[in-house]
Design a protein around this motif. Structure first.
Motif, PDB file in Angstrom:
ATOM      1  N   MET A   1       0.810  -1.200   0.000  1.00 26.41           N
ATOM      2  CA  MET A   1       0.000   0.000   0.000  1.00 26.41           C
ATOM      3  C   MET A   1       0.848   1.256   0.000  1.00 26.41           C
ATOM      4  N   SER A   2       2.150   1.087  -0.145  1.00 31.94           N
ATOM      5  CA  SER A   2       3.009   2.266  -0.202  1.00 31.94           C
ATOM      6  C   SER A   2       3.533   2.418  -1.616  1.00 31.94           C
ATOM      7  N   GLY A   3       4.396   3.419  -1.776  1.00 31.67           N
ATOM      8  CA  GLY A   3       4.977   3.615  -3.083  1.00 31.67           C
ATOM      9  C   GLY A   3       4.283   4.741  -3.828  1.00 31.67           C
ATOM     10  N   ARG A   4       4.810   5.081  -4.985  1.00 35.33           N
ATOM     11  CA  ARG A   4       4.350   6.261  -5.694  1.00 35.33           C
ATOM     12  C   ARG A   4       2.985   6.045  -6.352  1.00 35.33           C
ATOM     13  N   ARG A 135      -5.248   3.910   7.227  1.00 33.29           N
ATOM     14  CA  ARG A 135      -5.206   3.665   8.661  1.00 33.29           C
ATOM     15  C   ARG A 135      -5.432   4.967   9.422  1.00 33.29           C
ATOM     16  N   VAL A 136      -5.621   4.852  10.732  1.00 40.61           N
ATOM     17  CA  VAL A 136      -5.835   6.010  11.599  1.00 40.61           C
ATOM     18  C   VAL A 136      -4.771   6.017  12.679  1.00 40.61           C
ATOM     19  N   GLU A 238       9.625   3.713  13.440  1.00 39.80           N
ATOM     20  CA  GLU A 238       8.683   2.635  13.762  1.00 39.80           C
ATOM     21  C   GLU A 238       7.523   2.580  12.761  1.00 39.80           C
ATOM     22  N   VAL A 239       6.898   3.731  12.491  1.00 41.05           N
ATOM     23  CA  VAL A 239       5.727   3.693  11.619  1.00 41.05           C
ATOM     24  C   VAL A 239       6.114   3.446  10.163  1.00 41.05           C
ATOM     25  N   TRP A 243       4.036   0.663   8.546  1.00 39.94           N
ATOM     26  CA  TRP A 243       3.125   1.103   7.486  1.00 39.94           C
ATOM     27  C   TRP A 243       3.625   0.749   6.099  1.00 39.94           C
ATOM     28  N   GLY A 244       4.856   0.306   5.995  1.00 44.64           N
ATOM     29  CA  GLY A 244       5.399  -0.042   4.680  1.00 44.64           C
ATOM     30  C   GLY A 244       5.714   1.160   3.818  1.00 44.64           C
TER      31      GLY A 244
END
Length: 248
Positions: A1-4, A135-136, A238-239, A243-244
């Protein structure tokens, strides 16, 4: 869910006075060292925008949500941009999802992470941000009143999206107090009972964090060797892992 191709979207939410906007400023700045980060100020109080010296800058979050194509404002921090707040957010109404198309328009800008600082109340902006976030992040104080607020806010969030991951961050943390240690025990129990992740990193009570907001800078710029700056650096590490959020 990360990345550009899909910037990780995190909604920072909870009642006022818990360090919500301060966390958005300083976490965003800490993460921006190696990533492109966009902050969106959805709170009509505009503390986030003020803390970056950009209160009153345009175009605003209201322009963005009103289907206008806008360019985020560059902050003084490298790789950290902002869509400034607008007092008109207090009057925001919508019968349809206005966040999804607005977020789609900024996808081409290739941010690695989008942090949305929400109002303390669960109005249109907060609800739609929750529904369009990955996410929250919920800052809290280790005090009885704040812990009750955490439980109530979590119930409301789950009512809107029962599958969204929630991370809880302890702010203005005073490890030496008995009250803090008792609250820690309750937060650990709550993580199991209420289904949130209690972040290991804590943000201590630190005068540099407060002074940095007054000077309209992230603490990493104002006092890079302070306890507060080191705490936000640890939080970012950490996040980013959980969070990736990959580095550039």
């Amino acid at each position: 869910m990360s990345g550009r191709s899909h910037a990780h979207r995190c909604n920072i939410h909870l009642k006022g006075g818990t360090g919500k906007s301060t966390a958005a400023i300083n976490l965003g700045a800490a993460l921006a060292g190696k990533r492109r980060v966009l902050l969106i100020d959805l709170d009509g109080q505009r503390t986030l925008s003020f803390g970056l010296g950009l209160d009153g800058a345009e175009p605003t979050a209201l322009d963005w949500l009103n289907n206008e194509t806008i360019a985020p404002v560059q902050t003084a921090v490298k790789n950290l941009d902002l869509i400034p707040g607008d007092i008109g957010m207090f009057r925001l109404t919508a019968n349809v999802d206005i966040f999804a198309p607005s977020l789609k328009r900024i996808r081409s800008l290739e941010y690695d992470l989008v942090l949305m600082d929400c109002p303390p109340s669960l109005g249109v902006a907060s609800v739609q941000a929750i529904l369009n976030s990955d996410r929250v992040l919920m800052p809290t104080l280790c005090e009885p009143a704040s812990l009750k607020g955490l439980s109530d806010a979590l119930s409301l969030i789950r009512g809107e999206n029962d599958r969204i991951p929630v991370d809880v961050l302890r702010c203005r943390y005073r490890r030496q107090l008995v009250l803090t240690r008792e609250a820690d025990d309750l937060l650990v129990e709550g993580a199991t009972d209420l289904g949130y992740s209690l972040l290991y990193a804590t943000i201590p009570e630190n005068i540099s964090v407060s002074e940095a907001i007054a000077q309209q800078q992230p603490v990493s710029e104002y006092a890079p060797n302070s306890t507060g700056a080191r705490a936000y650096k640890s939080l970012a590490k950490e996040v980013a892992k959980s969070w990736g959020c990959h580095e550039q």
